[in-house]
Motif scaffolding. Sequence first.
Motif, PDB file in Angstrom:
ATOM      1  N   SER A  71      -0.643   2.276   0.024  1.00  0.00           N
ATOM      2  CA  SER A  71      -1.742   1.467  -0.505  1.00  0.00           C
ATOM      3  C   SER A  71      -1.142   0.409  -1.436  1.00  0.00           C
ATOM      4  O   SER A  71      -0.415   0.747  -2.370  1.00  0.00           O
ATOM      5  CB  SER A  71      -2.695   2.376  -1.290  1.00  0.00           C
ATOM      6  OG  SER A  71      -3.778   1.635  -1.767  1.00  0.00           O
ATOM      7  N   ILE A  72      -1.472  -0.878  -1.184  1.00  0.00           N
ATOM      8  CA  ILE A  72      -0.669  -1.933  -1.827  1.00  0.00           C
ATOM      9  C   ILE A  72      -1.533  -3.071  -2.384  1.00  0.00           C
ATOM     10  O   ILE A  72      -2.394  -3.619  -1.693  1.00  0.00           O
ATOM     11  CB  ILE A  72       0.328  -2.539  -0.794  1.00  0.00           C
ATOM     12  CG1 ILE A  72       1.084  -1.431  -0.070  1.00  0.00           C
ATOM     13  CG2 ILE A  72       1.295  -3.504  -1.463  1.00  0.00           C
ATOM     14  CD1 ILE A  72       1.778  -1.890   1.214  1.00  0.00           C
ATOM     15  N   ARG A  77       3.835  -5.848  -3.567  1.00  0.00           N
ATOM     16  CA  ARG A  77       4.329  -6.058  -2.186  1.00  0.00           C
ATOM     17  C   ARG A  77       5.851  -5.846  -2.074  1.00  0.00           C
ATOM     18  O   ARG A  77       6.332  -5.210  -1.151  1.00  0.00           O
ATOM     19  CB  ARG A  77       3.971  -7.472  -1.719  1.00  0.00           C
ATOM     20  CG  ARG A  77       4.199  -7.667  -0.233  1.00  0.00           C
ATOM     21  CD  ARG A  77       4.027  -9.123   0.195  1.00  0.00           C
ATOM     22  NE  ARG A  77       2.659  -9.602   0.101  1.00  0.00           N
ATOM     23  CZ  ARG A  77       2.303 -10.871   0.302  1.00  0.00           C
ATOM     24  NH1 ARG A  77       3.230 -11.776   0.585  1.00  0.00           N
ATOM     25  NH2 ARG A  77       1.048 -11.246   0.202  1.00  0.00           N
ATOM     26  N   ARG A  78       6.596  -6.355  -3.049  1.00  0.00           N
ATOM     27  CA  ARG A  78       8.056  -6.233  -2.954  1.00  0.00           C
ATOM     28  C   ARG A  78       8.486  -4.757  -3.063  1.00  0.00           C
ATOM     29  O   ARG A  78       9.348  -4.289  -2.306  1.00  0.00           O
ATOM     30  CB  ARG A  78       8.729  -7.047  -4.066  1.00  0.00           C
ATOM     31  CG  ARG A  78      10.241  -7.092  -3.916  1.00  0.00           C
ATOM     32  CD  ARG A  78      10.893  -7.832  -5.041  1.00  0.00           C
ATOM     33  NE  ARG A  78      10.747  -7.109  -6.304  1.00  0.00           N
ATOM     34  CZ  ARG A  78      11.378  -7.421  -7.419  1.00  0.00           C
ATOM     35  NH1 ARG A  78      12.181  -8.480  -7.447  1.00  0.00           N
ATOM     36  NH2 ARG A  78      11.213  -6.728  -8.521  1.00  0.00           N
ATOM     37  N   ALA A 106      -3.478 -10.467   3.351  1.00  0.00           N
ATOM     38  CA  ALA A 106      -2.286 -11.222   3.779  1.00  0.00           C
ATOM     39  C   ALA A 106      -1.544 -10.422   4.851  1.00  0.00           C
ATOM     40  O   ALA A 106      -0.363 -10.097   4.686  1.00  0.00           O
ATOM     41  CB  ALA A 106      -1.387 -11.489   2.574  1.00  0.00           C
ATOM     42  N   PRO A 107      -2.210 -10.102   5.980  1.00  0.00           N
ATOM     43  CA  PRO A 107      -1.565  -9.229   6.977  1.00  0.00           C
ATOM     44  C   PRO A 107      -0.271  -9.823   7.518  1.00  0.00           C
ATOM     45  O   PRO A 107       0.669  -9.087   7.815  1.00  0.00           O
ATOM     46  CB  PRO A 107      -2.627  -9.095   8.080  1.00  0.00           C
ATOM     47  CG  PRO A 107      -3.668 -10.105   7.808  1.00  0.00           C
ATOM     48  CD  PRO A 107      -3.587 -10.481   6.361  1.00  0.00           C
ATOM     49  N   GLU A 108      -0.202 -11.141   7.583  1.00  0.00           N
ATOM     50  CA  GLU A 108       0.994 -11.791   8.144  1.00  0.00           C
ATOM     51  C   GLU A 108       2.251 -11.422   7.358  1.00  0.00           C
ATOM     52  O   GLU A 108       3.341 -11.371   7.919  1.00  0.00           O
ATOM     53  CB  GLU A 108       0.799 -13.317   8.226  1.00  0.00           C
ATOM     54  CG  GLU A 108       0.590 -14.080   6.919  1.00  0.00           C
ATOM     55  CD  GLU A 108      -0.756 -13.816   6.204  1.00  0.00           C
ATOM     56  OE1 GLU A 108      -1.676 -13.248   6.827  1.00  0.00           O
ATOM     57  OE2 GLU A 108      -0.855 -14.160   5.004  1.00  0.00           O
ATOM     58  N   ALA A 109       2.094 -11.126   6.058  1.00  0.00           N
ATOM     59  CA  ALA A 109       3.263 -10.824   5.224  1.00  0.00           C
ATOM     60  C   ALA A 109       3.919  -9.509   5.635  1.00  0.00           C
ATOM     61  O   ALA A 109       5.057  -9.232   5.267  1.00  0.00           O
ATOM     62  CB  ALA A 109       2.832 -10.744   3.759  1.00  0.00           C
ATOM     63  N   GLU A 405       5.758 -10.385  -7.197  1.00  0.00           N
ATOM     64  CA  GLU A 405       5.844  -9.189  -8.057  1.00  0.00           C
ATOM     65  C   GLU A 405       5.425  -9.524  -9.497  1.00  0.00           C
ATOM     66  O   GLU A 405       5.172  -8.632 -10.294  1.00  0.00           O
ATOM     67  CB  GLU A 405       7.240  -8.559  -8.005  1.00  0.00           C
ATOM     68  CG  GLU A 405       8.395  -9.415  -8.430  1.00  0.00           C
ATOM     69  CD  GLU A 405       8.911 -10.337  -7.321  1.00  0.00           C
ATOM     70  OE1 GLU A 405       8.225 -10.489  -6.300  1.00  0.00           O
ATOM     71  OE2 GLU A 405       9.995 -10.915  -7.501  1.00  0.00           O
ATOM     72  N   GLU A 406       5.370 -10.813  -9.820  1.00  0.00           N
ATOM     73  CA  GLU A 406       4.933 -11.201 -11.163  1.00  0.00           C
ATOM     74  C   GLU A 406       3.436 -11.534 -11.193  1.00  0.00           C
ATOM     75  O   GLU A 406       2.901 -11.917 -12.229  1.00  0.00           O
ATOM     76  CB  GLU A 406       5.788 -12.370 -11.655  1.00  0.00           C
ATOM     77  CG  GLU A 406       7.242 -11.944 -11.807  1.00  0.00           C
ATOM     78  CD  GLU A 406       8.158 -13.029 -12.333  1.00  0.00           C
ATOM     79  OE1 GLU A 406       7.676 -14.019 -12.887  1.00  0.00           O
ATOM     80  OE2 GLU A 406       9.383 -12.872 -12.158  1.00  0.00           O
ATOM     81  N   TYR A 407       2.743 -11.372 -10.058  1.00  0.00           N
ATOM     82  CA  TYR A 407       1.299 -11.658 -10.007  1.00  0.00           C
ATOM     83  C   TYR A 407       0.510 -10.452 -10.511  1.00  0.00           C
ATOM     84  O   TYR A 407      -0.317  -9.873  -9.821  1.00  0.00           O
ATOM     85  CB  TYR A 407       0.884 -12.010  -8.571  1.00  0.00           C
ATOM     86  CG  TYR A 407       1.210 -13.429  -8.163  1.00  0.00           C
ATOM     87  CD1 TYR A 407       2.380 -14.045  -8.586  1.00  0.00           C
ATOM     88  CD2 TYR A 407       0.354 -14.161  -7.343  1.00  0.00           C
ATOM     89  CE1 TYR A 407       2.684 -15.346  -8.213  1.00  0.00           C
ATOM     90  CE2 TYR A 407       0.656 -15.463  -6.967  1.00  0.00           C
ATOM     91  CZ  TYR A 407       1.817 -16.042  -7.411  1.00  0.00           C
ATOM     92  OH  TYR A 407       2.109 -17.333  -7.045  1.00  0.00           O
ATOM     93  N   ASP A 408       0.812 -10.060 -11.741  1.00  0.00           N
ATOM     94  CA  ASP A 408       0.192  -8.840 -12.268  1.00  0.00           C
ATOM     95  C   ASP A 408      -0.931  -9.143 -13.251  1.00  0.00           C
ATOM     96  O   ASP A 408      -1.490  -8.240 -13.863  1.00  0.00           O
ATOM     97  CB  ASP A 408       1.256  -7.952 -12.934  1.00  0.00           C
ATOM     98  CG  ASP A 408       2.005  -8.692 -14.025  1.00  0.00           C
ATOM     99  OD1 ASP A 408       1.575  -9.793 -14.417  1.00  0.00           O
ATOM    100  OD2 ASP A 408       3.029  -8.175 -14.498  1.00  0.00           O
TER     101      ASP A 408
END
Length: 495
Positions: A71-72, A77-78, A106-109, A405-408
């Motif tokens: 679950s993400i 994501r990283r 963002a399924p493409e990621a 990873e900084e989108y917190d």
Amino acid sequence: MNVLLLSMPDSFEHMPPAAIRMPNGALTSLAGNVDSHHRVAVADLILVHRQVRETVTRLVGELNPEVVGLSIMTFQRRTAARIIELVRSLRPGVKIVVGGYDPSLAPEAYEDMGVDYLVRSEGEVTFRELLRAIEQGCGFERICGLSSRNGESWVHNPGRPPHRLEDKEIRLPNRSARVLKGYTLLGRQVDVIETSRGCTYDCSFCSIIEMRGRNFHTYSFDRVLADIRDARDHGARTIFLVDDNITLNVKRFEALCAAIIAAGLHKLDYFVQAMTSAIANHGETLTPLMRRAGFRYVFLGIENILEGDLEFLRASAKNTERSNGHETGNATLKAIDYLHRNQMYVVGGLIVGSPGDTHESIEANLEFARRYVDWPYIQHPTPYPRTPMTKDFRDQGLIMNERLEEYDGTTAVVRTEHLPAEEVEFMRWRAERWMKVHHIPVALKHDPGFVLFQGWKMLLHTFRGSSIRSALGLECDRRVFERYRAIRRAEREYV
Ligand code: B12
Ligand code: SF4
């Protein structure tokens, strides 16, 4: 089949793992809704955030899973990519499934990440059907909401409409599936409960609309009360209601409070997220009931106290006070007053750093938080996948940082028209640390044991980057801020 479900270890500034380790509600709900012959284990990696590699390696070895699900959220994501790589190296043939907000939006990621299946939006029914298809080796194309790998390419099945929740199809979460221990909210074991899903507003920063459309569906009170009892029987003393927007139907919320009291479940502590308009416009009847039902902290989506910023955030409507059907102003102060009069504490959700923000407008919001909120929860606008805000920021060229990873929420990744991102973050960080200290006496009264024995860990967390020199005034705050940011960067390496 053996199934291992994982939530990510990444946390953000307002959720220090020393004091707050909450379970992920999605995973136990999935575990409660698969066919009964599967053996499901749920591991919330926040509980072992410093031993992620060892724990995942141990669990994969012990449980021998045929399916691993993650679950993400976007800022995780990283870490998720690293865990997927680790699981694949430990068990090359395992089927890996991802779900939650980031894979859905963002399924493409995830297409090049070693993932086999991706579940978009709500997962209970899709995941149940996916396990059946894996067992039978066919039928994947009939599963709504599923994306799956087909050799080098991906097949995206049609979406699944949001579940109406009213029949009994979605069963209670399976909390016995959890294999790690240590959930806490300031020293009391915490659990999460859902009473409804969805929201009909469209705030520009929120992912909910793209995730499931504008709708609101509710569980029956019988189910909610059974869920609370189950959480209590599993040891919880604090319950977090994770509804997207429980205050959309105030009459129902009032009836729920009454039902909690009638069922004798009001001795637990409750936390909830609420709109200021709902509390201000219905406070007279709603807030005394909330207090009697055991509500202690209310996360108020104040967002901003300035009208211009509220318009950018598309959050004016939910912050408007009404009297006799007419709009009479901003609802925030009235909502806070009702909550305080009923001995509840306000967790103040504010967003600073919108495009028009200046030093003065940010300072006005910080000053407001200092004066009126009990615990600040101040964030920066963050361009999550497919929100309207992301498009606005991109069109204006204001996104300064693409490291997800900084989108917190507490790392400023966008600049304003007047201020660099770092300056916005610096202002918030400097002010917020001291606001948190002011709440210590309240926490001490409620949970003296925790504050006396663990409180120092929270203080150390809040003042990360400080030194004896800075405490003596021999070093400026900017230097401390730089050290704090370096510590945050290092902390993000979970795997
Ligand atoms: C409750 C909540 C919290 C609680 C979390 C409590 C907990 N541990 O569960 C708190 C307040 C702590 C919190 C914090 C944060 N949150 Co929050 N939170 C929510 C909220 C309101 C509800 C999430 C929830 O539990 N829903 C109920 C469960 C059952 O639904 P679900 O998670 O969607 O899961 C379903 C599907 O997604 C799917 N699914 C999920 N995982 C998986 C896995 C597999 C394998 C499968 C098959 C399916 C699947 O199936 C599930 C069942 O149907 C949402 C949405 C909103 N309206 O704002 C935001 C939201 C998830 N949060 C968000 C964010 C950004 C955060 C923070 C980073 C910052 C912040 N805004 O506060 C922090 C980080 C927390 C941390 N780890 O440090 C974002 C995520 C955006 C994104 N693209 O990643 C959301 C969407 C809000 C937004 N801004 O739009 N949050
Ligand atoms: S009111 Fe809350 S849940 Fe609804 S769109 Fe706005 S932020 Fe999202």
